[in-house]
Design a protein around this motif. Structure first.
Motif, PDB file in Angstrom:
ATOM      1  N   UNK A 338       0.824  -1.211   0.000  1.00 47.99           N
ATOM      2  CA  UNK A 338       0.000   0.000   0.000  1.00 47.99           C
ATOM      3  C   UNK A 338       0.858   1.262   0.000  1.00 47.99           C
ATOM      4  N   UNK A 339       1.962   1.223   0.707  1.00 53.80           N
ATOM      5  CA  UNK A 339       2.878   2.366   0.735  1.00 53.80           C
ATOM      6  C   UNK A 339       3.375   2.693  -0.660  1.00 53.80           C
ATOM      7  N   UNK A 340       3.734   1.654  -1.411  1.00 53.30           N
ATOM      8  CA  UNK A 340       4.252   1.864  -2.768  1.00 53.30           C
ATOM      9  C   UNK A 340       3.167   2.398  -3.705  1.00 53.30           C
ATOM     10  N   UNK A 341       1.931   1.914  -3.547  1.00 53.30           N
ATOM     11  CA  UNK A 341       0.833   2.391  -4.398  1.00 53.30           C
ATOM     12  C   UNK A 341       0.607   3.890  -4.190  1.00 53.30           C
ATOM     13  N   UNK A 342       0.528   4.299  -2.936  1.00 50.64           N
ATOM     14  CA  UNK A 342       0.240   5.712  -2.665  1.00 50.64           C
ATOM     15  C   UNK A 342       1.447   6.610  -2.944  1.00 50.64           C
ATOM     16  N   UNK A 343       2.641   6.051  -2.859  1.00 50.70           N
ATOM     17  CA  UNK A 343       3.827   6.817  -3.251  1.00 50.70           C
ATOM     18  C   UNK A 343       3.812   7.092  -4.752  1.00 50.70           C
ATOM     19  N   UNK A 344       3.337   6.110  -5.535  1.00 48.38           N
ATOM     20  CA  UNK A 344       3.246   6.296  -6.990  1.00 48.38           C
ATOM     21  C   UNK A 344       2.252   7.401  -7.336  1.00 48.38           C
ATOM     22  N   UNK A 345       1.159   7.464  -6.587  1.00 48.70           N
ATOM     23  CA  UNK A 345       0.175   8.535  -6.793  1.00 48.70           C
ATOM     24  C   UNK A 345       0.759   9.892  -6.430  1.00 48.70           C
ATOM     25  N   UNK A 346       1.490   9.923  -5.330  1.00 52.04           N
ATOM     26  CA  UNK A 346       2.090  11.186  -4.883  1.00 52.04           C
ATOM     27  C   UNK A 346       3.112  11.696  -5.887  1.00 52.04           C
ATOM     28  N   UNK A 347       3.896  10.808  -6.449  1.00 50.94           N
ATOM     29  CA  UNK A 347       4.924  11.205  -7.421  1.00 50.94           C
ATOM     30  C   UNK A 347       4.319  11.910  -8.627  1.00 50.94           C
TER      31      UNK A 347
END
Length: 453
Positions: A338-347
């Motif tokens: 989940x951390x990686x998914x939301x980091x991709x959105x933030x980027x």
């Protein structure tokens, strides 16, 4: 000094007859500060011209520039013809000179865009802001024909932002400092007229506050002058239970909180810009939404705290949504996934309207964006990705927790056989959202509204 900030949108600025209504409303206030949008459809036309120039059709782009000149000249001439005044010839000459200046500047921007072959964000903002630059100056001049001491104030002198072209972040402290000059103008007996939507970056380049950003300009200026009220004048009598253009029997809401109004705007309501209310809320300034065609109607008052007996306060909906479902590879599970998914959105600076998660998968409702292709490529690194486009989002705002059982029954009885792709509910925010096929969006929203409201 009891200052009222009055913002007039594109429909209020549509033609010479609505300009007369606007100026009559302005005349009724003792200390008004006026913020205006471009005339109806002008911003879209400007951006169309920019895209044509970028695509190599400079002739077509400049034709739009000429049409913008002709439309505004005719608007001013019709206004002056219907409102005789000894200064009208001077006013028309002044407006013509300003139109020449601004359409000439627009053509230079279009030449540059055609030469580079792309519409860069900086240039897009410079082009898009021309509409408000024109409308604010012309309206101020037309006010003189009615013996109103209107004075045009260049927005870039007040609205200071960063370099985030297309959705610039305002420098609130600097804006408050600059807005002190407006009190001097008012004390001198003049009414300031300012173009909304745009401002100035530290290097002097033009920025915009996002689509429909004139509301935000008004709120920023209202906070800067400690206004008694900030009034958004449009063509409907307040904020409605849903969009009256699409939903039969939608009704105006007399009063609502800053929080609920902000959520309505974020989830698709067109009356307000989503960022409008924050500056007003911080200064505890009431925001009124009123109708230029029914100036005496109460409209909607937006304040810090508001209470209602309704099961649901309002319903918003959004078209052009996409569902993105990411399922984790077996080697990546739990919080790491989940951390990686939301980091991709933030980027990619992609906001999410609704989300549904399990330990191994997440489904996101996201507004259509050119960035979705890149998001998909980034997400494939740690999960399989499924994309479902042509979706719509319905959001019920201000749900009463005690009424949720009855509300659920009403919603699902109204939906019938319609396929629902995702349902989310947030207790703290009191928002229930449903994702359906875009073709089903309006009929489903109408059915829910008929049952719930």
């Amino acid at each position: 000094m009891n200052i009222n900030v009055l913002k007039f949108g594109g429909t209020s600025m549509n033609d010479h007859q609505t300009w007369k209504r606007v100026l009559d409303i302005i005349r009724s206030y003792e200390y008004p500060v006026v913020v205006v949008s471009a005339t109806a459809r002008t911003t879209r036309k400007l951006l169309e011209a920019g895209k044509l120039a970028a695509g190599g059709d400079l002739t077509g782009a400049k034709k739009i520039a000429e049409e913008i000149y002709d439309r505004h000249y005719e608007l001013v001439k019709n206004f002056l013809d219907e409102n005789p005044h000894k200064k009208n010839q001077l006013i028309l000459e002044s407006c013509d000179k300003k139109l020449d200046e601004k359409t000439g500047l627009l053509k230079k921007y279009l030449d540059y865009t055609a030469k580079t072959g792309s519409l860069e964000p900086k240039m897009s903002d410079a082009i898009a802001s021309i509409g408000e630059q024109i409308s604010s100056y012309l309206l101020a001049q037309c006010g003189l024909a009615l013996d109103i001491l209107t004075q045009h104030i260049e927005a870039k002198k007040l609205i200071k932002t960063d370099h985030q072209y297309g959705s610039a972040n305002p420098n609130r402290m600097l804006i408050s400092q600059k807005c002190g000059s407006l009190e001097t103008v008012l004390e001198s007996g003049f009414t300031p007229v300012i173009g909304g939507f745009y401002g100035e970056a530290p290097d002097g380049t033009t920025t915009t506050l996002g689509f429909e950003g004139s509301d935000y300009s008004a709120s920023l200026i209202g906070a800067g002058v400690h206004a008694r009220t900030i009034e958004i004048w449009t063509d409907v009598s307040g904020v409605y239970t849903s969009d009256p253009r699409h939903i039969d029997h939608a009704r105006p809401i007399a009063e609502m909180s800053y929080y609920d109004a902000t959520e309505m705007a974020y989830f698709g309501a067109k009356v307000l810009h989503p960022s409008t209310l924050k500056p007003a809320q911080e200064r505890n300034i009431p925001v009124l939404v009123k109708n230029i065609f029914e100036a005496d109607a109460p409209g909607t008052q937006i304040i810090r705290e508001s209470h209602t007996n309704r099961k649901v306060l309002a319903m918003s909906f959004k078209q052009n949504m996409t569902l993105v479902t990411v399922s984790a590879y077996e080697t990546l599970m739990g919080y790491s996934f989940l951390t990686k998914v939301f980091a991709a959105l933030e980027d990619l600076h992609l906001p999410v309207d609704a989300v549904n998660t399990t330990e191994a998968s997440v489904t996101l409702a996201i507004a259509d964006s050119p960035k979705l292709d890149q998001l998909t490529k980034n997400l494939i690194a740690f999960g399989s990705v499924e994309i479902e486009s042509e979706k719509g989002l319905i959001s019920l705002i201000g749900c009463k927790i005690a009424e949720m059982k009855k509300l659920n029954e009403q919603i699902f009885s109204s939906i019938g056989e319609t396929t629902v792709d995702m349902i989310t509910f947030t207790k703290d925010k009191r928002i229930l959202s449903l994702v359906v096929n875009e073709n089903d969006l309006i009929p489903t929203a109408q059915g829910i509204h008929d049952q719930v409201f």
